[in-house]
Design a protein around this motif. Sequence first.
Motif, PDB file in Angstrom:
ATOM      1  N   LYS A 299       4.556  48.259  96.078  1.00  0.00           N
ATOM      2  CA  LYS A 299       4.132  47.351  94.591  1.00  0.00           C
ATOM      3  C   LYS A 299       4.868  47.357  93.495  1.00  0.00           C
ATOM      4  CE  LYS A 299       0.573  48.099  91.383  1.00  0.00           C
ATOM      5  NZ  LYS A 299      -0.698  48.445  90.886  1.00  0.00           N
ATOM      6  N   LEU A 300       5.839  48.570  93.413  1.00  0.00           N
ATOM      7  CA  LEU A 300       6.798  48.554  92.419  1.00  0.00           C
ATOM      8  C   LEU A 300       8.085  47.700  93.056  1.00  0.00           C
ATOM      9  CD1 LEU A 300       6.252  51.988  90.948  1.00  0.00           C
ATOM     10  CD2 LEU A 300       5.755  50.456  90.254  1.00  0.00           C
ATOM     11  N   LEU A 301       8.625  47.788  93.869  1.00  0.00           N
ATOM     12  CA  LEU A 301       9.562  47.021  94.895  1.00  0.00           C
ATOM     13  C   LEU A 301       9.671  45.611  94.095  1.00  0.00           C
ATOM     14  CD1 LEU A 301      12.035  46.974  95.585  1.00  0.00           C
ATOM     15  CD2 LEU A 301      11.474  46.591  97.956  1.00  0.00           C
ATOM     16  N   LYS A 302       8.453  45.258  94.338  1.00  0.00           N
ATOM     17  CA  LYS A 302       8.204  43.734  94.624  1.00  0.00           C
ATOM     18  C   LYS A 302       8.125  43.316  92.594  1.00  0.00           C
ATOM     19  CE  LYS A 302       4.701  42.872  97.548  1.00  0.00           C
ATOM     20  NZ  LYS A 302       3.412  42.516  98.049  1.00  0.00           N
ATOM     21  N   GLN A 303       7.657  44.165  92.050  1.00  0.00           N
ATOM     22  CA  GLN A 303       8.094  44.192  90.471  1.00  0.00           C
ATOM     23  C   GLN A 303      10.118  44.239  89.950  1.00  0.00           C
ATOM     24  OE1 GLN A 303       6.453  46.994  87.902  1.00  0.00           O
ATOM     25  NE2 GLN A 303       4.475  46.735  89.104  1.00  0.00           N
ATOM     26  N   PHE A 304      10.283  45.066  90.567  1.00  0.00           N
ATOM     27  CA  PHE A 304      11.988  45.667  90.786  1.00  0.00           C
ATOM     28  C   PHE A 304      12.325  44.060  91.132  1.00  0.00           C
ATOM     29  CE2 PHE A 304      15.846  46.139  93.112  1.00  0.00           C
ATOM     30  CZ  PHE A 304      16.716  45.934  91.911  1.00  0.00           C
ATOM     31  N   VAL A 305      11.713  43.365  91.841  1.00  0.00           N
ATOM     32  CA  VAL A 305      12.603  42.271  92.693  1.00  0.00           C
ATOM     33  C   VAL A 305      12.891  40.730  91.796  1.00  0.00           C
ATOM     34  CG1 VAL A 305      12.794  40.372  94.556  1.00  0.00           C
ATOM     35  CG2 VAL A 305      12.443  43.037  95.182  1.00  0.00           C
ATOM     36  N   ILE A 306      11.152  40.466  91.824  1.00  0.00           N
ATOM     37  CA  ILE A 306      11.498  39.624  90.664  1.00  0.00           C
ATOM     38  C   ILE A 306      11.646  39.409  89.890  1.00  0.00           C
ATOM     39  CG2 ILE A 306       9.395  38.302  89.218  1.00  0.00           C
ATOM     40  CD1 ILE A 306       7.151  39.221  91.367  1.00  0.00           C
ATOM     41  N   LYS A 307      12.716  40.352  88.751  1.00  0.00           N
ATOM     42  CA  LYS A 307      13.052  41.025  87.461  1.00  0.00           C
ATOM     43  C   LYS A 307      13.944  40.260  87.936  1.00  0.00           C
ATOM     44  CE  LYS A 307       9.592  42.667  85.275  1.00  0.00           C
ATOM     45  NZ  LYS A 307       8.494  44.284  83.932  1.00  0.00           N
ATOM     46  N   SER A 308      15.236  41.165  88.989  1.00  0.00           N
ATOM     47  CA  SER A 308      16.416  41.266  89.570  1.00  0.00           C
ATOM     48  C   SER A 308      17.160  39.599  90.002  1.00  0.00           C
ATOM     49  CB  SER A 308      16.239  42.347  90.598  1.00  0.00           C
ATOM     50  OG  SER A 308      16.464  43.776  90.025  1.00  0.00           O
ATOM     51  N   ILE A 309      16.090  39.014  90.217  1.00  0.00           N
ATOM     52  CA  ILE A 309      16.217  37.736  90.708  1.00  0.00           C
ATOM     53  C   ILE A 309      17.490  36.998  89.514  1.00  0.00           C
ATOM     54  CG2 ILE A 309      16.069  35.538  91.356  1.00  0.00           C
ATOM     55  CD1 ILE A 309      13.494  37.087  92.948  1.00  0.00           C
ATOM     56  N   SER A 310      16.912  37.430  88.812  1.00  0.00           N
ATOM     57  CA  SER A 310      17.657  36.893  87.499  1.00  0.00           C
ATOM     58  C   SER A 310      18.949  37.508  86.835  1.00  0.00           C
ATOM     59  CB  SER A 310      16.465  36.487  85.760  1.00  0.00           C
ATOM     60  OG  SER A 310      16.217  37.525  85.941  1.00  0.00           O
ATOM     61  N   TYR A 311      18.611  38.702  87.457  1.00  0.00           N
ATOM     62  CA  TYR A 311      19.688  39.677  86.582  1.00  0.00           C
ATOM     63  C   TYR A 311      20.923  39.551  87.467  1.00  0.00           C
ATOM     64  CZ  TYR A 311      21.516  43.387  84.475  1.00  0.00           C
ATOM     65  OH  TYR A 311      22.678  44.454  83.161  1.00  0.00           O
ATOM     66  N   PHE A 312      20.874  39.813  88.123  1.00  0.00           N
ATOM     67  CA  PHE A 312      21.532  40.113  89.590  1.00  0.00           C
ATOM     68  C   PHE A 312      22.450  38.009  90.055  1.00  0.00           C
ATOM     69  CE2 PHE A 312      19.812  44.297  89.509  1.00  0.00           C
ATOM     70  CZ  PHE A 312      21.147  44.701  89.259  1.00  0.00           C
ATOM     71  N   ASP A 313      21.202  37.760  89.664  1.00  0.00           N
ATOM     72  CA  ASP A 313      21.811  36.455  90.021  1.00  0.00           C
ATOM     73  C   ASP A 313      22.619  35.390  89.464  1.00  0.00           C
ATOM     74  OD1 ASP A 313      21.214  35.724  92.587  1.00  0.00           O
ATOM     75  OD2 ASP A 313      19.558  34.873  92.394  1.00  0.00           O
ATOM     76  N   VAL A 314      24.001  34.868  89.601  1.00  0.00           N
ATOM     77  CA  VAL A 314      24.889  34.573  88.682  1.00  0.00           C
ATOM     78  C   VAL A 314      24.595  33.212  89.673  1.00  0.00           C
ATOM     79  CG1 VAL A 314      26.777  34.109  87.567  1.00  0.00           C
ATOM     80  CG2 VAL A 314      25.982  36.112  87.470  1.00  0.00           C
ATOM     81  N   GLY A 315      24.594  32.282  89.311  1.00  0.00           N
ATOM     82  CA  GLY A 315      24.526  30.755  89.875  1.00  0.00           C
ATOM     83  C   GLY A 315      23.843  30.808  91.315  1.00  0.00           C
ATOM     84  N   GLY A 316      22.445  30.800  91.433  1.00  0.00           N
ATOM     85  CA  GLY A 316      21.678  30.809  92.147  1.00  0.00           C
ATOM     86  C   GLY A 316      21.522  32.144  93.445  1.00  0.00           C
ATOM     87  N   TYR A 317      20.118  32.207  93.576  1.00  0.00           N
ATOM     88  CA  TYR A 317      19.528  33.850  94.484  1.00  0.00           C
ATOM     89  C   TYR A 317      20.189  33.896  95.438  1.00  0.00           C
ATOM     90  CZ  TYR A 317      16.521  36.994  96.312  1.00  0.00           C
ATOM     91  OH  TYR A 317      15.575  37.739  98.037  1.00  0.00           O
ATOM     92  N   GLU A 318      20.741  35.035  95.770  1.00  0.00           N
ATOM     93  CA  GLU A 318      20.901  36.026  96.593  1.00  0.00           C
ATOM     94  C   GLU A 318      20.363  36.846  96.916  1.00  0.00           C
ATOM     95  OE1 GLU A 318      26.171  36.527  96.896  1.00  0.00           O
ATOM     96  OE2 GLU A 318      25.452  33.814  95.790  1.00  0.00           O
ATOM     97  N   GLY A 319      19.693  37.652  97.709  1.00  0.00           N
ATOM     98  CA  GLY A 319      18.755  37.947  98.458  1.00  0.00           C
ATOM     99  C   GLY A 319      20.046  39.632  98.417  1.00  0.00           C
ATOM    100  N   GLU A 320      21.251  39.387  99.289  1.00  0.00           N
ATOM    101  CA  GLU A 320      21.997  40.486  99.566  1.00  0.00           C
ATOM    102  C   GLU A 320      22.324  41.151  98.001  1.00  0.00           C
ATOM    103  OE1 GLU A 320      22.364  37.834 102.707  1.00  0.00           O
ATOM    104  OE2 GLU A 320      22.492  37.384 100.367  1.00  0.00           O
ATOM    105  N   LYS A 321      22.235  40.706  96.743  1.00  0.00           N
ATOM    106  CA  LYS A 321      22.652  41.066  95.456  1.00  0.00           C
ATOM    107  C   LYS A 321      21.480  41.711  95.143  1.00  0.00           C
ATOM    108  CE  LYS A 321      26.112  37.952  93.275  1.00  0.00           C
ATOM    109  NZ  LYS A 321      26.107  36.750  91.772  1.00  0.00           N
TER     110      LYS A 321
END
Length: 561
Positions: free
Chosen positions: A431-453
């Motif tokens: 449950k908490l990992l899903k929150q982290f992933v949703i918010k992380s996508i915009s934070y760690f992604d520069v120029g498009g979503y990369e799940g690896e980041k």
Amino acid sequence: MKRIPLGISDFKTVIEEDYLFVDKSELIKEFWDIDGQTILVPRPRRFGKTLNLSMIKYFFENSSNDNGYLFKGLNIENHKEIMELQGKYPVIYLTFKDEKHSSFEYLKAGLRNILSKLYQDHKYCLNTDKIDNIDKEYYNSIINKKADIIDLSNALKKLSQYVHSYFDKKVMILVDEYDVPIQAAYVSNYYNEAIEFMRNFLSGAFKDNSSLQKGMITGILRVARESIFSGLNNLKVEGILSHKFNDKFGFTESEIEKLALQYDIKENLINIKEWYNGYFFGDTTIYNPWSILNYISNPKEGLKPYWVNSSSNDLVKVVLSKSTADVKSDLEELISGNSITKIIDENIVMGDIEKSSNNLWSFLLFTGYLKAKEAYRKDEDIFYNLSIPNREVRSLYKNIIENWFLDTITRNNYDIMINSLINGDIKIFGKLLKQFVIKSISYFDVGGYEGEKVYHAFVLGMLISLNDTHEVLSNRESGYGRYDVMIIPRDISKLGIVIEFKKLDADDDETLEETAEEALKQIKDKKYSITLENRGIKNIKEIGIVFKGKDIYIKENDNEK
């Protein structure tokens, strides 16, 4: 015992007021003897650059006051031929160490201030008929802070000509921390304007200047010749990979041992080394002088990160937060205490740091956040084994990574997420990992979503959060393949965990659940858990985690032995 000169970088003050001075005076001889009219000496911040440059200034300066007494009893007195040069040259000394501005307009104001002060220091030049009225008008425009940016860019060269004319003797030019305004400009997005000014300012003073006797420039970064020192063919660079000046910035092993005896801290010498050494300049082991002096001044405070806390570290945070998945993967190795092998390029163009991982590692090395050892050549490239120098610098990486998470998930929720994982409560963890992933996508992604980041950021978070109680391994061989993440409890009665990550693209036909099953099957078929079993861990959980855009699915197997 002598007082510790914390924050005092004026050589004359240190000597006259009897502060501790670790004798680096033979730098004067090395500087005079070295080939090259102008020497660029890049070293990390707070490694003694300003104090050393100040020492050179007082040695050569032909001031009305004889400064010879400042060098009584120092090692430079053993070199009679150099001592004959003491007090024999006019010196222009300029520092940019405080020129950190948020805009180019503010930088111009700062430049007008420091150049006005510099011209006032040499105001005697106006008291001669050797300078005509036009030059006197120019001189006064600098003093009165009325000069435009073009006139400011010529100010150092022109001042050297005025001083040369006054004394009828060529001038020593010493420029300290030349790249401070460049780094500030990079962070605040006016890099091109700052580079253009500094290129004209420095090249004018040090290139084909018939008034120049010898010059030294200090800073943190070498910076590419083409970006600042274009055409400056009399420039010699002696960076941390060089063997010149290798023991003159920072403290050597023998100097630390003497200080430990002098200040009665020898019993803590092993811990001091663990916290503050680890640098290699050329082939010499170097300790961080700022942290050593802070610790000696108040040993009851204990060993802690003095150097990394003496600056905002903004530039390091910016370049790391924008880094690629591969960089975050290499960070995992470094945080785990391992080394990485990279090509190091001393010709950094700061504007390209984010475009090349090799530039990033070079930047981190030259700024003191990595150490280099065991160089080897392959074809035309030179590779170095890089690692984190000591516990103090490791604490900075830990802080940066923690802040990544605090920007995307609250501290409380992050702690609950990690504790749920290691205790086997995968429902809460998911449950908490899903929150982290949703918010992380915009934070760690520069120029498009990369799940690896997101994945590597998550692993980095586990590495620093669980370091005391668990060993976290990433992408290692076990059984018949390479698992993604393994969490090994130091207490073998606790839960051991193997995680396999999978990523689905939007047009993939497989479902999240099917792919999670594949992940678990891969763990089982390739016997990833054998590493845990061989360590005597009986309680093992195997987890498959699947990403698809912002969707995430988690499936688990209990595998108790």
